[in-house]
Write an enzyme that holds these catalytic residues in place. Structure first.
Site, short mmCIF file in Angstrom:
data_model
loop_
_atom_site.label_atom_id
_atom_site.label_comp_id
_atom_site.label_asym_id
_atom_site.label_seq_id
_atom_site.Cartn_x
_atom_site.Cartn_y
_atom_site.Cartn_z
N TYR A 14 -4.89 -10.20 3.16
CA TYR A 14 -4.18 -10.50 4.40
C TYR A 14 -5.05 -11.31 5.35
CZ TYR A 14 -1.07 -6.96 2.47
OH TYR A 14 -0.24 -6.24 1.65
N GLU B 187 2.38 -3.00 7.39
CA GLU B 187 1.46 -1.90 7.58
C GLU B 187 0.59 -1.79 6.34
OE1 GLU B 187 4.91 -1.23 10.12
OE2 GLU B 187 4.86 -1.26 7.94
#
Length: 147
Positions: free
Chosen positions: A117, A105
């Site tokens: 990411y 998350e």
């Protein structure tokens, strides 16, 4: 000389310092030490430069999935490639452990983390409304298939 290695109890103060300088609601020292010493599912690593811990990160291995808990680089050492090196090491460790997918998350406002990411092919798979208790900000669920 950059080195990535498994976190040890002796790294607690450095990890806690980085945690406090990186997150608005940092983990307690007790939580960090429990992760490193007692959690059989946890795989935490530090990145060192000339024997100075400049970052840390890790995941829980749950079945064939890895759930990334935290990745943090101390503020004065950011934008020097340490995050990429650490993420690469986490992905490689996951592969060696037979993990097929990674998840985490992230706050949608955390643009540097989102870029990191994305560089590792994580994609948005969902939203946890009001996930972050300090600001009620949503948490984006990111996912990555390990190949």
């Amino acid at each position: 000389m950059v080195n990535i290695r498994r976190a040890k109890p002796e790294d607690l103060e450095d990890i806690y310092r980085i945690e406090c300088s990186s997150f608005s609601t940092p983990w307690s020292k007790k939580s960090i030490i429990l992760e490193i010493e007692n959690n059989q599912l946890a795989y935490y690593y530090v990145v060192e430069d000339f024997f100075q811990v400049v970052g840390y990160g890790g995941f829980w291995k749950i079945g064939e999935e890895a759930h990334i808990g935290n990745i943090a680089i101390e503020p004065e050492s950011r934008n020097q490639g340490y995050g990429k090196l650490l993420m690469k090491a986490l992905v490689e460790e996951a592969k060696e452990l037979g993990i097929s997918d990674m998840t985490l998350e992230v706050r949608p406002s955390n643009l540097p983390a989102l870029k990191l990411y994305a560089d590792f092919d994580f994609y948005k798979a969902g939203v946890r409304k009001g996930y972050y208790t300090d600001t009620k900000e949503d948490g984006w669920i990111l996912w990555k298939e390990i190949k």
